[in-house]
Design a protein around this motif. Structure first.
Motif, mmCIF file in Angstrom:
data_model
loop_
_atom_site.group_PDB
_atom_site.id
_atom_site.type_symbol
_atom_site.label_atom_id
_atom_site.label_comp_id
_atom_site.label_asym_id
_atom_site.label_seq_id
_atom_site.Cartn_x
_atom_site.Cartn_y
_atom_site.Cartn_z
ATOM 1 N N VAL A 29 10.743 -7.702 -8.815
ATOM 2 C CA VAL A 29 10.990 -8.987 -8.144
ATOM 3 C C VAL A 29 10.954 -10.115 -9.171
ATOM 4 C CG1 VAL A 29 10.077 -10.676 -6.506
ATOM 5 C CG2 VAL A 29 10.173 -8.268 -5.866
ATOM 6 N N MET A 30 10.002 -10.054 -10.091
ATOM 7 C CA MET A 30 9.903 -11.090 -11.123
ATOM 8 C C MET A 30 11.162 -11.111 -11.988
ATOM 9 S SD MET A 30 7.253 -12.811 -10.619
ATOM 10 C CE MET A 30 5.682 -13.265 -11.236
ATOM 11 N N LYS A 31 11.741 -9.949 -12.252
ATOM 12 C CA LYS A 31 12.997 -9.899 -13.019
ATOM 13 C C LYS A 31 14.109 -10.606 -12.254
ATOM 14 C CE LYS A 31 12.022 -5.444 -15.206
ATOM 15 N NZ LYS A 31 12.400 -4.016 -15.211
ATOM 16 N N VAL A 32 14.186 -10.349 -10.947
ATOM 17 C CA VAL A 32 15.212 -11.010 -10.123
ATOM 18 C C VAL A 32 14.993 -12.514 -10.138
ATOM 19 C CG1 VAL A 32 16.052 -11.341 -7.752
ATOM 20 C CG2 VAL A 32 15.711 -9.031 -8.643
ATOM 21 N N LEU A 33 13.758 -12.940 -9.989
ATOM 22 C CA LEU A 33 13.460 -14.370 -9.979
ATOM 23 C C LEU A 33 13.801 -15.023 -11.317
ATOM 24 C CD1 LEU A 33 10.105 -14.513 -8.006
ATOM 25 C CD2 LEU A 33 12.384 -15.169 -7.221
ATOM 26 N N VAL A 78 6.706 -13.678 -1.397
ATOM 27 C CA VAL A 78 7.628 -13.924 -0.280
ATOM 28 C C VAL A 78 8.773 -12.912 -0.323
ATOM 29 C CG1 VAL A 78 9.264 -15.566 0.721
ATOM 30 C CG2 VAL A 78 7.042 -16.363 -0.107
ATOM 31 N N TYR A 79 9.344 -12.713 -1.500
ATOM 32 C CA TYR A 79 10.428 -11.734 -1.645
ATOM 33 C C TYR A 79 9.962 -10.341 -1.216
ATOM 34 C CZ TYR A 79 14.083 -14.429 -4.063
ATOM 35 O OH TYR A 79 15.090 -15.291 -4.379
ATOM 36 N N MET A 80 8.742 -9.993 -1.582
ATOM 37 C CA MET A 80 8.215 -8.663 -1.252
ATOM 38 C C MET A 80 8.000 -8.495 0.248
ATOM 39 S SD MET A 80 5.669 -8.175 -4.513
ATOM 40 C CE MET A 80 5.097 -6.522 -4.108
ATOM 41 N N ASP A 87 16.007 -2.838 -2.113
ATOM 42 C CA ASP A 87 16.835 -4.053 -2.082
ATOM 43 C C ASP A 87 16.785 -4.757 -3.433
ATOM 44 O OD1 ASP A 87 17.375 -3.707 0.660
ATOM 45 O OD2 ASP A 87 15.744 -5.055 1.277
ATOM 46 N N ILE A 88 15.591 -4.897 -3.962
ATOM 47 C CA ILE A 88 15.400 -5.591 -5.239
ATOM 48 C C ILE A 88 16.082 -4.828 -6.368
ATOM 49 C CG2 ILE A 88 13.668 -6.323 -6.935
ATOM 50 C CD1 ILE A 88 13.823 -8.133 -4.425
ATOM 51 N N LYS A 89 15.982 -3.513 -6.347
ATOM 52 C CA LYS A 89 16.650 -2.700 -7.375
ATOM 53 C C LYS A 89 18.165 -2.897 -7.313
ATOM 54 C CE LYS A 89 13.155 0.926 -7.765
ATOM 55 N NZ LYS A 89 12.849 2.346 -7.528
ATOM 56 N N PHE A 94 23.144 -5.570 -9.499
ATOM 57 C CA PHE A 94 24.191 -6.566 -9.384
ATOM 58 C C PHE A 94 24.103 -7.571 -10.526
ATOM 59 C CE2 PHE A 94 25.364 -10.878 -8.110
ATOM 60 C CZ PHE A 94 26.736 -10.698 -7.963
ATOM 61 N N TYR A 95 22.915 -8.130 -10.771
ATOM 62 C CA TYR A 95 22.773 -9.156 -11.799
ATOM 63 C C TYR A 95 22.981 -8.607 -13.209
ATOM 64 C CZ TYR A 95 21.543 -12.607 -8.362
ATOM 65 O OH TYR A 95 21.601 -13.479 -7.303
ATOM 66 N N GLU A 96 22.898 -7.285 -13.369
ATOM 67 C CA GLU A 96 23.179 -6.663 -14.659
ATOM 68 C C GLU A 96 24.660 -6.308 -14.803
ATOM 69 O OE1 GLU A 96 20.337 -3.475 -14.650
ATOM 70 O OE2 GLU A 96 18.679 -4.805 -15.148
#
Length: 134
Positions: A29-33, A78-80, A87-89, A94-96
């Protein structure tokens, strides 16, 4: 007695596995943020810096940056609550991807342009609101 020991040992091992899984989830989640929120934080920092005297910029930036870990930690919680680890994976995948990287690279410029468009729209909306409020 042996059964009780095995039940307790199993519960401890299961709890340890859950804790490790939760840590991995939060790390993802921290990576996504980091990818998604960095442009928003840069924009906020830039806007606030305009109101801070130039001679205080360095000190302000140190304090501002010091507040970010606790903010990101709260947002991660909150994301968790709202997303699964899967979902986060998928978000990370996507972001990669090439388009995901393009979105993050253009984030600052896009945010700035969208903000300007929103402000212009808001000013026009005020005139319309005044017409109906009288």
């Amino acid at each position: 007695m042996k059964k009780l020991f095995f039940v307790i040992a199993f519960a401890l091992v299961a709890n340890l596995g859950t804790a490790q899984s939760k840590e991995a989830f939060k790390a993802d989640v921290m990576k996504v943020l980091k990818v998604t929120a960095s442009s928003q934080m840069n924009m906020a920092k830039t806007q606030i810096l305009k109101m801070v005297p130039a001679e205080k910029h360095a000190a302000f930036l140190v304090e501002f940056d010091a507040t970010l870990p606790s903010y990101y930690d709260k947002v991660a919680d909150v994301y968790m609550q709202e997303y699964t680890h899967e979902d986060i994976k998928e978000m990370l995948k996507f972001y990669e991807s090439p388009i995901g990287k393009k979105i993050t690279q253009k984030g600052d410029a896009l945010t700035e342009k969208v903000t300007a468009a929103a402000q212009e729209w808001g000013m026009g909306l005020q005139g319309m609101m005044m017409k109906y409020m009288q």
